[in-house]
Design a protein around this motif. Structure first.
Motif: not given
Length: 212
Positions: A85, A88-89, A92, A157-159, A191-195
């Motif tokens: 996290n 990732g933050q 971003m 899209d982080p997928e 807006q988000d991340y994938y881990s």
């Protein structure tokens, strides 16, 4: 490097350092005939060395000390990788909204401190060619304990795609063979991340719930 090759290189470097001043090179090699003898030089031997011609020899010792300092000083700390996290933050903030897909590699030490990072690849809006061997060369160059691979999706899209997941598995297998620790693979969206690590942990927790 064999002992003979090491000694030959040592003599060649000593002669290179003193260039045309053969008397200084001979004096140096008489006092310190091998690298091991020089490494274990006593203060008395240093005084004897400098006493031959202090003005010309003092810069040589200073240069050698500088080399030792460069070899033994700790890495610069560029940040921390204590959690997916956290990494990732902050990534971003840097990578979200980029119009080109790019791949960054973060190298970490045994304490999960980030000691090096570099953008190794840049692609177009839809894809970025990845080469694991270049990632491993960079990570091993820094004598890293672990690594984090990060890439962005310009679509927002982080997928991860099937190709992303396949590459992450290949990277994991390579790390296992090389004795490296793959701390995480991150995909940065708008807006988000994938881990990859968080996804694995969530999947394992779900399986545990089913088993119980």
């Amino acid at each position: 490097m064999t002992e003979k090759t090491c000694q030959q290189r040592y003599v060649a470097l000593v002669n290179m350092v003193f260039d045309q001043e053969g008397d200084l090179a001979n004096h140096f090699l008489e006092l310190f005939p091998t690298p091991a003898v020089f490494r274990n030089m006593t203060m008395e031997e240093q005084d004897a060395f400098l006493g031959y011609d202090r003005k010309r020899l003092k810069p040589v010792l200073a240069a050698i000390e500088l080399g030792n300092l460069i070899l033994t000083c700790p890495h610069d700390i560029l940040g921390h990788a204590y959690s997916s996290n956290e990494v990732g933050q902050f990534l971003m903030d840097e990578m979200a909204g980029q119009m080109q897909e790019s791949v960054e590699v973060l190298c970490t030490d045994v304490h999960n401190e980030i000691i090096a990072r570099r953008c190794l690849f840049k692609g177009g809006q839809a894809e970025c060619m990845l080469y694991p061997d270049q990632i491993f060369r960079y990570v091993l160059h820094w004598n890293s304990f672990g690594l984090i691979m990060v890439h962005n999706h310009p679509s927002g899209d982080p997928e991860p795609s099937r190709q992303d997941l396949s590459f992450m598995r290949r990277l994991e297998r390579g790390c296992q063979l090389l004795g490296l620790h793959l701390l995480d693979c991150l995909v940065i969206g708008s807006q988000d991340y994938y881990s990859w690590r968080e996804s694995q942990e969530a999947h394992a927790a779900f399986n545990d719930q089913i088993a119980n």
